[in-house]
Design a protein around this motif. Structure first.
Motif, mmCIF file in Angstrom:
data_model
loop_
_atom_site.group_PDB
_atom_site.id
_atom_site.type_symbol
_atom_site.label_atom_id
_atom_site.label_comp_id
_atom_site.label_asym_id
_atom_site.label_seq_id
_atom_site.Cartn_x
_atom_site.Cartn_y
_atom_site.Cartn_z
ATOM 1 N N TRP A 162 2.586 10.191 -46.087
ATOM 2 C CA TRP A 162 2.615 8.545 -46.481
ATOM 3 C C TRP A 162 4.099 8.260 -46.957
ATOM 4 O O TRP A 162 4.548 7.441 -46.882
ATOM 5 C CB TRP A 162 1.680 8.161 -47.059
ATOM 6 C CG TRP A 162 1.298 8.422 -48.263
ATOM 7 C CD1 TRP A 162 0.691 9.585 -48.716
ATOM 8 C CD2 TRP A 162 2.065 7.829 -49.474
ATOM 9 N NE1 TRP A 162 0.660 9.731 -50.098
ATOM 10 C CE2 TRP A 162 1.613 8.795 -50.695
ATOM 11 C CE3 TRP A 162 2.900 6.806 -49.895
ATOM 12 C CZ2 TRP A 162 2.011 8.435 -51.924
ATOM 13 C CZ3 TRP A 162 3.208 6.719 -51.290
ATOM 14 C CH2 TRP A 162 2.767 7.170 -52.227
ATOM 15 N N LYS A 183 0.829 2.286 -49.634
ATOM 16 C CA LYS A 183 0.420 3.652 -49.339
ATOM 17 C C LYS A 183 -0.616 3.762 -48.441
ATOM 18 O O LYS A 183 -0.675 4.631 -47.634
ATOM 19 C CB LYS A 183 0.193 4.221 -50.871
ATOM 20 C CG LYS A 183 -0.608 5.559 -50.764
ATOM 21 C CD LYS A 183 -1.036 5.754 -52.116
ATOM 22 C CE LYS A 183 -1.727 7.206 -51.772
ATOM 23 N NZ LYS A 183 -2.412 7.610 -52.939
ATOM 24 N N GLU A 184 -1.504 2.820 -48.487
ATOM 25 C CA GLU A 184 -2.715 2.864 -47.572
ATOM 26 C C GLU A 184 -2.163 2.633 -46.059
ATOM 27 O O GLU A 184 -2.472 3.317 -44.986
ATOM 28 C CB GLU A 184 -3.651 2.046 -47.729
ATOM 29 C CG GLU A 184 -4.582 2.474 -48.913
ATOM 30 C CD GLU A 184 -5.523 1.178 -49.420
ATOM 31 O OE1 GLU A 184 -5.738 0.141 -48.772
ATOM 32 O OE2 GLU A 184 -5.989 1.523 -50.559
ATOM 33 N N GLN A 185 -1.363 1.620 -46.111
ATOM 34 C CA GLN A 185 -0.847 1.288 -44.856
ATOM 35 C C GLN A 185 -0.014 2.473 -44.064
ATOM 36 O O GLN A 185 -0.204 2.596 -42.889
ATOM 37 C CB GLN A 185 0.325 0.013 -44.942
ATOM 38 C CG GLN A 185 -0.303 -1.199 -45.087
ATOM 39 C CD GLN A 185 -1.117 -1.847 -43.841
ATOM 40 O OE1 GLN A 185 -0.676 -1.848 -42.799
ATOM 41 N NE2 GLN A 185 -2.500 -2.135 -44.070
ATOM 42 N N GLU A 221 -2.173 11.142 -55.680
ATOM 43 C CA GLU A 221 -3.263 10.092 -56.189
ATOM 44 C C GLU A 221 -2.329 9.473 -57.229
ATOM 45 O O GLU A 221 -1.593 9.493 -58.030
ATOM 46 C CB GLU A 221 -4.253 10.952 -56.926
ATOM 47 C CG GLU A 221 -4.841 12.304 -56.383
ATOM 48 C CD GLU A 221 -3.743 13.465 -56.532
ATOM 49 O OE1 GLU A 221 -2.955 13.277 -57.722
ATOM 50 O OE2 GLU A 221 -3.522 14.188 -55.558
ATOM 51 N N ARG A 249 -0.038 0.514 -53.941
ATOM 52 C CA ARG A 249 -1.202 0.954 -53.355
ATOM 53 C C ARG A 249 -1.607 0.651 -51.960
ATOM 54 O O ARG A 249 -1.729 1.254 -50.781
ATOM 55 C CB ARG A 249 -2.394 0.853 -54.262
ATOM 56 C CG ARG A 249 -3.702 1.437 -53.765
ATOM 57 C CD ARG A 249 -4.745 1.386 -54.629
ATOM 58 N NE ARG A 249 -4.233 1.256 -56.016
ATOM 59 C CZ ARG A 249 -4.758 1.688 -57.204
ATOM 60 N NH1 ARG A 249 -6.075 2.166 -56.913
ATOM 61 N NH2 ARG A 249 -4.597 1.507 -58.259
ATOM 62 N N TYR A 250 -1.251 -0.797 -51.567
ATOM 63 C CA TYR A 250 -1.328 -1.324 -50.254
ATOM 64 C C TYR A 250 -0.496 -0.614 -49.322
ATOM 65 O O TYR A 250 -1.026 -0.184 -48.142
ATOM 66 C CB TYR A 250 -1.006 -2.725 -50.403
ATOM 67 C CG TYR A 250 -1.141 -3.394 -48.942
ATOM 68 C CD1 TYR A 250 -2.193 -3.805 -48.331
ATOM 69 C CD2 TYR A 250 -0.029 -3.587 -48.219
ATOM 70 C CE1 TYR A 250 -2.130 -4.813 -47.035
ATOM 71 C CE2 TYR A 250 -0.030 -4.199 -47.014
ATOM 72 C CZ TYR A 250 -1.330 -4.808 -46.580
ATOM 73 O OH TYR A 250 -1.104 -5.450 -45.323
ATOM 74 N N SER A 268 -11.569 0.905 -39.946
ATOM 75 C CA SER A 268 -10.853 1.082 -41.088
ATOM 76 C C SER A 268 -9.328 0.531 -40.952
ATOM 77 O O SER A 268 -8.794 0.784 -40.270
ATOM 78 C CB SER A 268 -10.870 2.340 -41.489
ATOM 79 O OG SER A 268 -9.832 2.887 -42.195
ATOM 80 N N GLY A 269 -9.158 -0.139 -42.021
ATOM 81 C CA GLY A 269 -7.591 -0.931 -41.983
ATOM 82 C C GLY A 269 -7.355 -1.278 -40.818
ATOM 83 O O GLY A 269 -6.308 -1.407 -40.362
ATOM 84 N N SER A 313 -0.390 5.550 -44.656
ATOM 85 C CA SER A 313 -1.115 6.690 -44.201
ATOM 86 C C SER A 313 -1.508 6.654 -43.071
ATOM 87 O O SER A 313 -1.755 7.607 -42.284
ATOM 88 C CB SER A 313 -2.425 6.732 -45.387
ATOM 89 O OG SER A 313 -1.819 6.875 -46.763
ATOM 90 N N LYS A 314 -1.652 5.567 -42.503
ATOM 91 C CA LYS A 314 -2.042 5.407 -41.023
ATOM 92 C C LYS A 314 -0.977 5.941 -40.170
ATOM 93 O O LYS A 314 -1.292 6.173 -38.806
ATOM 94 C CB LYS A 314 -2.534 3.990 -40.702
ATOM 95 C CG LYS A 314 -3.729 3.573 -41.580
ATOM 96 C CD LYS A 314 -3.965 2.213 -40.875
ATOM 97 C CE LYS A 314 -3.094 0.840 -41.263
ATOM 98 N NZ LYS A 314 -3.861 -0.350 -40.874
ATOM 99 N N GLU A 326 -0.811 -2.640 -57.267
ATOM 100 C CA GLU A 326 -1.715 -2.982 -56.252
ATOM 101 C C GLU A 326 -0.840 -2.811 -55.055
ATOM 102 O O GLU A 326 -1.467 -2.523 -53.969
ATOM 103 C CB GLU A 326 -2.315 -4.243 -56.375
ATOM 104 C CG GLU A 326 -3.787 -3.994 -57.411
ATOM 105 C CD GLU A 326 -4.769 -3.158 -56.822
ATOM 106 O OE1 GLU A 326 -4.911 -3.050 -55.748
ATOM 107 O OE2 GLU A 326 -5.400 -2.211 -57.551
#
Lengths: 337, 145, 316
Positions: free
Chosen positions: C240, C200-202, B140, C197-198, A30-31, C204-205, C194
């Motif tokens: 995040w 945000k995902e990064q 969200e 969001r990218y 994942s990622g 979160s890790k 987008e």
């Protein structure tokens, strides 16, 4: 109960059966990294590429950030909202023997005089299905720490990859109860059993890296004041927290209250003895210099933990060696004492 | 959705010597400007750390206005020149990561420019109104936001 | 190159011109080198120069007391010059041993190219423009230019700009800026939500190990703003939101000091694409102020300086 087996391409059905009563967590990509994540219900290709995760499975029981409870100042004092982990039963599928041992090691701490409800609840609700290593990494040194890459007493069920089949063996009572309920498993023959034995033996032999532990605690005690040694050992260290955060047995944490106006939450998060801010909250970090902080980490693992709990808090998973940006190597540092 | 009732809530970091005085003049001259702005007075636009901007957005404000003296008018001689460089990259970075440029506005307003202050705030608030409520830092993110 | 380095390093130590040599030694992990910091002549034999010297050693001079002989590649030399510009390192306190650099191998890319685990690789040799990768019973040839870090493609100064001793002949720069900026350009083509969001995902890790900060030579604050608790700007643990704000502010702090050495991204244990942030700022600083990090040790650092004509079309 003897060995069971399942065809590797049938693993899907086995996992589906487990998914009925449990949340199945297994290695997935994942990622751009390998992590333990809930199973997507189809993919079992991790058997082909999985070696180990970077973030150790301790994170499933002792997450990097965890809200402990929320509070609100009401008319009559504080209202507390408890936030205990839910009672969901989960199966950790594919945990490596080193990491399973690591959980046993930190169990001793979290279930010591103070019983940590958050950690323990997750532990009680989990079942570990180990996956023995056939191809250990270049950085592994578990064999020096009495861990066999192919065997484990610390899981509930152990799987071994023998070419087309996955050999399944119940280790604990919990595991044996579960296996007896499973359909779709067949009994393994003596041929597979001996093959598994062979695999285990060869896996152990493949581990080249070693750590010298003979008379270590004595040596460490007398080396404690050897400033020159620790200064030299820590010279290249960047004082980041990677080694502590990827370590399956490092367990230090920090607790913070986060409040705004009349409400807030108490949060527990991972902390690292490598940071200058560590333990600063009560008064001051007595370990200003980098070498003192590095010495603390190794002494904690190899001297204090054995003193307190009778076991070294290292399992030879090699993550700290592999992930360190400057390649600080625990086996070199411990071996050099 | 109560989207129609939503009013932007924005913060203005104004420098003490020019823009804050400019806003004062707007008030004493009884000129109207949107009441959506909360003003925080700072010694100089050079005092504005990009952290202020990000933290304001993180805490849910819909926009951030930063205003200081015109180039050459800085009470501390060069504060706004330094700020200008800092803001130039800050703006680029924020836009790059996906923060709507309308949410962060920089301006030069002198102590004598009451009408300009009213105009700047008005246009800024309208811009923020167009991009809608700030949900960037919400856990969200809904589609299309 | 390696022999010349050993010779020079020995001489520097023997003549007492430096207290320590900071170079690269053989690592204990396959195909990785590790910083070798020593004041003993007998350790000099361990110095290496090969296509795997990833670390940026210019982090050390500000930390280690005494005079240092330091081995730098092109990008590292610019970090070092930037530190000299910021008065964090005195030019007279260091002897710069410059390595003309053809690029550093990105192990992740190599693994992808050969389609095998790095543990299976026994040996890697560089022959001209190729890397010969020897595995158990097989051999693969990959193009060196296919497995170097993205940063290396766009490197305009592969030969250190500031040095006392140059350990080889100058290397001409690769002119593949497009390849180097590919990820950034692709990223800019997607729309703002987008993009957000990218990240945000990064983030979160992110586990807040602070490796990105601690390996960065430009991160030289004595106390980082995340370690300040009165007032507390950023919580000590990672949501995040906080992780992202931390990294954005760090990006701005090192803007104009970043030489695109890529250490932040390489070190990140969870694989956050940090270079996309840092390199973007390198481009912006160049575009806005015509300033490049660490190319002129006498120039004032970009954000301590201003011109009356600086761009301000974005200011109302």
């Amino acid at each position: 109960m003897g060995y069971k087996k399942i065809k590797k391409d049938q693993l899907n059905t086995f996992l589906s059966e487990l998914s009925k009563d449990y949340t199945v967590v297994l290695p997935s990509r994942s990622g751009g990294q390998v992590v333990f994540a809930p199973w997507d219900g189809k993919n079992t290709d991790f058997l082909d590429w999985y070696k180990n995760t970077i973030i150790p499975p301790k994170a499933l029981f002792f997450p990097p950030v965890e809200e402990m409870f929320r509070f609100r100042k009401g008319e009559e004092g504080y209202e507390i909202e408890e936030l205990m982990p839910d009672k969901r039963q989960q199966i950790i599928f594919g945990i490596r023997p080193c990491d399973a041992r690591a959980l046993k090691i930190i169990d001793m701490l979290f279930a010591d005089t103070y019983k940590d409800p958050y950690y323990l609840r997750r532990r009680e609700n989990s079942l570990l299905v180990g996956l023995s290593c056939n191809e250990p990494c270049d950085t592994c040194f578990c064999a020096s720490l009495d861990i066999s890459p192919g065997q484990s007493e610390d899981v509930d069920i152990l799987c071994t990859d023998v070419s087309d089949n996955l050999l399944i063996e119940a280790i604990s009572e919990k595991g044996s109860n579960l296996l007896s309920e499973m359909s779709g498993l067949s009994d393994a023959g003596s041929e597979e059993e001996s093959k598994a034995k062979e695999m285990r033996k060869s896996a152990k032999e493949k581990i080249a890296r070693q750590i010298n532990l003979s008379g270590l605690q004595e040596k460490m005690r007398s080396n404690f004041e050897n400033r020159e040694y620790w200064e030299k050992a820590s010279k290249k260290c960047m004082a980041c927290g990677i080694c502590t955060y990827v370590c399956p047995t490092c367990h230090c944490f920090d607790i913070n209250d986060e409040n705004r106006k009349k409400e807030g939450k108490r949060v527990r998060s991972w902390d690292s003895c490598k940071f200058p801010l560590f333990t600063r909250m009560p008064m001051e970090n007595p370990r200003h210099e980098k070498w003192r902080r590095m010495r603390q980490r190794y002494h904690h693992k190899f001297e204090y933990y054995p003193m307190n709990f009778g076991t070294i808090a290292c399992t030879g998973c090699g993550r700290c060696i592999r992930e360190c940006p400057v390649n600080v190597d625990v086996t070199e540092i411990i071996g050099g004492i | 959705m109560e989207e129609t009732k939503w009013e932007p809530k924005v913060v203005g970091f104004l420098c003490h010597w020019c823009s804050y005085a400019g806003a004062d003049l707007t008030g004493s001259a009884r000129m109207e400007y949107p009441h959506n702005i909360r003003i925080i007075r700072v010694p100089c636009s050079g005092r504005i750390d990009p952290m202020f901007i990000l933290r304001a957005l993180q805490n849910g404000l819909d926009g951030v206005l930063v205003s200081g003296c015109h180039p050459g008018d800085c009470h501390y001689q060069s504060g706004n020149f330094h700020a200008r460089r800092k803001f130039a990259v800050t703006r680029k970075l924020l836009e790059y990561v996906g923060i709507e440029p309308e949410r962060v506005q920089f301006s030069w307003v002198a102590a004598s420019e009451g009408p300009k202050m009213a105009q700047v705030v008005k246009e800024f608030v309208e811009g923020v109104r167009k991009v809608g409520p700030n949900r960037l830092f919400k856990d969200e993110i809904k589609d299309g936001e | 190159m390696e022999n010349k380095l050993k010779e020079e390093a020995r001489k520097l130590l023997k003549e007492g011109k430096v207290d320590y040599i900071v170079g690269y030694g053989k690592g204990t992990v396959k195909f990785r080198t590790s910083p070798l910091i020593t004041n003993k002549e007998e350790d000099i034999e361990g110095l290496v120069i090969n296509p795997f010297i990833a670390n940026n050693l210019s982090r050390y001079p500000a930390e280690i007391k005494g005079k240092l002989g330091i081995v730098v590649k092109g990008c590292d030399s610019r970090s070092l010059v930037s530190l000299i510009q910021d008065n964090k390192v005195k030019r007279d306190d260091i002897v710069i041993l410059g390595v003309p650099c053809e690029g550093v191998v990105d192990i992740k890319k190599l693994v992808e190219q050969i389609g095998a685990d790095i543990d299976q690789v026994k040996e890697i040799d560089k022959e001209g423009d190729n890397l010969i990768v020897k595995m158990d019973g097989s051999k693969k040839t990959v193009l060196f230019g296919d497995v170097i870090f993205d940063k290396c493609f766009g490197c305009e100064y592969p030969t250190p700009l500031e040095y006392d001793i140059l350990l080889g002949s100058e290397v001409s720069p690769r002119v593949e800026l497009e390849k180097s900026l590919k990820k950034i350009k692709e990223f800019e083509d997607i729309n703002a939500p987008e993009r957000w969001r990218y990240w945000k995902e990064q983030f979160s890790k992110c586990i807040r190990c602070y490796a990105c900060r601690n390996v960065c030579p430009a991160c030289f604050c004595e106390r980082c703003f995340v370690d300040v608790n009165i007032p507390q700007w950023i919580t000590t643990y990672g949501s995040w939101q906080d992780n992202l704000v931390f990294q954005l502010i760090r990006t701005l702090h090192v803007a104009g000091r970043c030489s695109d050495c890529g250490e932040c991204e390489r070190s990140c244990p969870v694989g956050i694409t940090l270079r996309s942030l840092q390199r973007k700022m390198v481009e912006e600083v160049k575009g806005l102020f015509n300033y490049e990090t660490g190319v002129d040790k006498d120039a004032p650092p970009v954000f301590t300086h201003y011109e009356a004509t600086d761009p301000e079309e974005f200011i109302k």
